[in-house]
Each structure stands twice: as C-alpha cells, then as structure tokens.
Design a protein around this motif. Sequence first.
Motif, PDB file in Angstrom:
ATOM      1  N   GLU A   1       0.802  -1.410  -0.021  1.00 35.73           N
ATOM      2  CA  GLU A   1       0.133  -0.035  -0.112  1.00 35.73           C
ATOM      3  C   GLU A   1       0.772   1.257   0.034  1.00 35.73           C
ATOM      4  O   GLU A   1       1.660   1.263   0.730  1.00 35.73           O
ATOM      5  N   TYR A   2       0.696   2.189  -0.969  1.00 38.67           N
ATOM      6  CA  TYR A   2       1.316   3.130  -1.256  1.00 38.67           C
ATOM      7  C   TYR A   2       0.579   4.531  -0.815  1.00 38.67           C
ATOM      8  O   TYR A   2       0.239   5.269  -1.560  1.00 38.67           O
ATOM      9  N   ARG A   3       0.381   4.821   0.551  1.00 41.94           N
ATOM     10  CA  ARG A   3      -0.495   5.891   1.028  1.00 41.94           C
ATOM     11  C   ARG A   3       0.475   6.901   1.785  1.00 41.94           C
ATOM     12  O   ARG A   3       1.490   6.512   2.536  1.00 41.94           O
ATOM     13  N   PRO A   4       0.167   8.407   1.451  1.00 39.75           N
ATOM     14  CA  PRO A   4       1.080   9.337   2.099  1.00 39.75           C
ATOM     15  C   PRO A   4       0.761   9.546   3.350  1.00 39.75           C
ATOM     16  O   PRO A   4      -0.208   8.910   4.017  1.00 39.75           O
ATOM     17  N   GLN A   5       1.530  10.189   4.281  1.00 40.72           N
ATOM     18  CA  GLN A   5       1.396  10.376   5.834  1.00 40.72           C
ATOM     19  C   GLN A   5       0.997  11.745   6.079  1.00 40.72           C
ATOM     20  O   GLN A   5       1.137  12.219   7.065  1.00 40.72           O
ATOM     21  N   ASN A   6       0.571  12.433   4.870  1.00 46.23           N
ATOM     22  CA  ASN A   6       0.188  13.891   5.299  1.00 46.23           C
ATOM     23  C   ASN A   6       1.582  14.628   5.771  1.00 46.23           C
ATOM     24  O   ASN A   6       1.137  15.428   6.655  1.00 46.23           O
ATOM     25  N   SER A   7       2.431  14.285   5.354  1.00 48.31           N
ATOM     26  CA  SER A   7       3.733  14.911   5.869  1.00 48.31           C
ATOM     27  C   SER A   7       3.925  16.398   5.371  1.00 48.31           C
ATOM     28  O   SER A   7       3.414  16.726   4.193  1.00 48.31           O
ATOM     29  N   TYR A   8       4.365  17.253   6.096  1.00 45.39           N
ATOM     30  CA  TYR A   8       4.682  18.789   5.862  1.00 45.39           C
ATOM     31  C   TYR A   8       5.983  18.822   5.780  1.00 45.39           C
ATOM     32  O   TYR A   8       6.556  19.962   5.694  1.00 45.39           O
ATOM     33  N   GLY A   9       7.119  17.906   5.928  1.00 46.81           N
ATOM     34  CA  GLY A   9       8.492  17.893   6.314  1.00 46.81           C
ATOM     35  C   GLY A   9       9.180  18.272   4.788  1.00 46.81           C
ATOM     36  O   GLY A   9       8.654  18.445   3.767  1.00 46.81           O
ATOM     37  N   ASN A  10      10.245  18.284   4.902  1.00 45.84           N
ATOM     38  CA  ASN A  10      11.355  18.750   3.823  1.00 45.84           C
ATOM     39  C   ASN A  10      11.758  17.534   2.828  1.00 45.84           C
ATOM     40  O   ASN A  10      12.262  17.833   1.812  1.00 45.84           O
ATOM     41  N   GLY A  11      11.290  16.305   3.405  1.00 49.08           N
ATOM     42  CA  GLY A  11      11.866  15.117   2.437  1.00 49.08           C
ATOM     43  C   GLY A  11      11.304  15.092   0.987  1.00 49.08           C
ATOM     44  O   GLY A  11      12.029  14.689   0.253  1.00 49.08           O
ATOM     45  N   SER A  12      10.038  15.670   0.489  1.00 49.40           N
ATOM     46  CA  SER A  12       9.842  15.640  -0.783  1.00 49.40           C
ATOM     47  C   SER A  12      10.487  16.785  -1.545  1.00 49.40           C
ATOM     48  O   SER A  12      11.165  16.362  -2.790  1.00 49.40           O
ATOM     49  N   ALA A  13      11.025  17.948  -0.951  1.00 52.31           N
ATOM     50  CA  ALA A  13      11.926  18.725  -1.597  1.00 52.31           C
ATOM     51  C   ALA A  13      13.131  18.183  -1.741  1.00 52.31           C
ATOM     52  O   ALA A  13      13.876  18.427  -2.545  1.00 52.31           O
TER      53      ALA A  13
ATOM     54  N   ILE B   1       3.324  10.894  -2.902  1.00 51.84           N
ATOM     55  CA  ILE B   1       3.367   9.663  -2.559  1.00 51.84           C
ATOM     56  C   ILE B   1       3.876   9.724  -0.942  1.00 51.84           C
ATOM     57  O   ILE B   1       3.120   8.658  -0.212  1.00 51.84           O
ATOM     58  N   THR B   2       4.285  10.579  -0.469  1.00 46.02           N
ATOM     59  CA  THR B   2       4.631  10.688   1.012  1.00 46.02           C
ATOM     60  C   THR B   2       4.035  11.975   1.529  1.00 46.02           C
ATOM     61  O   THR B   2       3.992  12.040   2.627  1.00 46.02           O
ATOM     62  N   HIS B   3       3.744  12.984   0.752  1.00 45.86           N
ATOM     63  CA  HIS B   3       3.730  14.388   1.513  1.00 45.86           C
ATOM     64  C   HIS B   3       2.552  15.035   0.679  1.00 45.86           C
ATOM     65  O   HIS B   3       2.620  15.918  -0.091  1.00 45.86           O
ATOM     66  N   ASN B   4       1.441  14.615   1.076  1.00 42.76           N
ATOM     67  CA  ASN B   4      -0.162  14.881   0.602  1.00 42.76           C
ATOM     68  C   ASN B   4      -0.328  16.198   1.531  1.00 42.76           C
ATOM     69  O   ASN B   4      -1.304  17.124   0.806  1.00 42.76           O
ATOM     70  N   HIS B   5       0.370  16.818   2.294  1.00 47.48           N
ATOM     71  CA  HIS B   5       0.224  18.032   2.725  1.00 47.48           C
ATOM     72  C   HIS B   5       0.589  19.127   1.861  1.00 47.48           C
ATOM     73  O   HIS B   5       1.499  18.974   1.262  1.00 47.48           O
ATOM     74  N   PRO B   6      -0.158  20.139   1.746  1.00 54.74           N
ATOM     75  CA  PRO B   6       0.111  21.399   0.824  1.00 54.74           C
ATOM     76  C   PRO B   6       1.604  22.107   0.949  1.00 54.74           C
ATOM     77  O   PRO B   6       2.334  22.462   0.220  1.00 54.74           O
ATOM     78  N   GLU B   7       2.062  21.998   2.330  1.00 56.21           N
ATOM     79  CA  GLU B   7       3.468  22.505   2.440  1.00 56.21           C
ATOM     80  C   GLU B   7       4.364  21.557   1.960  1.00 56.21           C
ATOM     81  O   GLU B   7       5.560  22.084   1.535  1.00 56.21           O
ATOM     82  N   GLY B   8       4.325  20.229   2.348  1.00 60.01           N
ATOM     83  CA  GLY B   8       5.210  19.457   1.579  1.00 60.01           C
ATOM     84  C   GLY B   8       5.223  19.344   0.262  1.00 60.01           C
ATOM     85  O   GLY B   8       6.382  19.221  -0.397  1.00 60.01           O
ATOM     86  N   GLN B   9       4.325  19.612  -0.694  1.00 61.79           N
ATOM     87  CA  GLN B   9       4.080  19.861  -2.069  1.00 61.79           C
ATOM     88  C   GLN B   9       4.847  20.949  -2.347  1.00 61.79           C
ATOM     89  O   GLN B   9       5.337  20.998  -3.506  1.00 61.79           O
ATOM     90  N   LYS B  10       4.468  21.984  -1.563  1.00 64.09           N
ATOM     91  CA  LYS B  10       5.024  23.292  -1.949  1.00 64.09           C
ATOM     92  C   LYS B  10       6.747  23.186  -2.048  1.00 64.09           C
ATOM     93  O   LYS B  10       7.329  23.801  -2.761  1.00 64.09           O
TER      94      LYS B  10
END
Length: 159
Positions: free
Chosen positions: A102-114, A140-149
């Motif tokens: 299962e590949y569900r994001p964690q709603n993370s807003y951290g810097n990993g996606s960047a 895939i891991t950061h579905n929080h808007p800040e993680g995406q930004k």
Amino acid sequence: MFGAIVGDIMGSSLEFEEQKFENIGEINLFDAENHFTDDTVLTLAVADWLLHDINNSYYDDEKLRIALGKRLVKWTQKYRDKEIAYGLSYMEFFYRAELTDEYRPQNSYGNGSAMRVSPIGWFFDSMEETMRFAKISADITHNHPEGQKGALAVSCAVF
C-alpha cells in the motif's frame, strides 16, 4: 544529481548541528565523518523512476505515484541497514508499503519531498511537466500542501 549528492554528503555532519558559524571558512565540508544520507538514497530512487517508469504510464498519475512508491521502497531496502537516519513519517510509509504493498502518504509537511526532487527539474523540457511530476513525487509521501510546495519550489528552481 551530482550537486544534490555532493551537497548532501558535505552537509551530513552538520545536519543536526546547533552551532552557528560566523565565518563560512570555519565549516569543514570535507570532514571524515561526512556520508550520504536518506536524501541521496531517495533522490536516486526518483531518478530511477524517471528513467524507467514514466514512459509506461505517462498519463496515469496514480500508476506513476505507485511506481515511484515501489522505487522508494526498493532503494530504501537496499540502504536500510546502513547508518542512515530516515525520518519517522517516511519509515511509517516504508514499512506499510513493504508489508502490504500500500502506497499511502503520511500527510507529511516536512522537507523530504523537496530533498529528493532535484532530478525532476533537470529531466523535463517544460515547467508544466516539471510541476506535474514534482507534485506526483511529493504526493506519494507528502500530501500536505506545505510538503508539496517544497517539492514544487525545488524542482522549479532546478528547471
């Protein structure tokens, strides 16, 4: 890629350092303790995804997201036992994906996606593609808007 990896290695000994430097000359970027980190591993996973998976599912964002999830898991498995400190949210994603596929994001807003997105800015010929794939890579891991930004900002700067 080279710049992202070298920067990761050079900064690795300072990652959790609280010391402030008055003079940049005080910083030893070639310290014997420097090493690659989870950011290098996951950057390589993104590059692997771009080189091997996007042509198969170019128009299907969900298939692309899952293909990236599988690449992240594969690369993490390869470098799980090294002295690499993956973030807690990422490891929750990893263990669930490894055990259940299962590949569900964690709603993370951290810097990993960047931290892992730089290959996307280099890979595409248009800002639109760069932004689309940066968002997929973050989702895939950061579905929080800040993680995406963060992923969008870095990939666009590289582009």
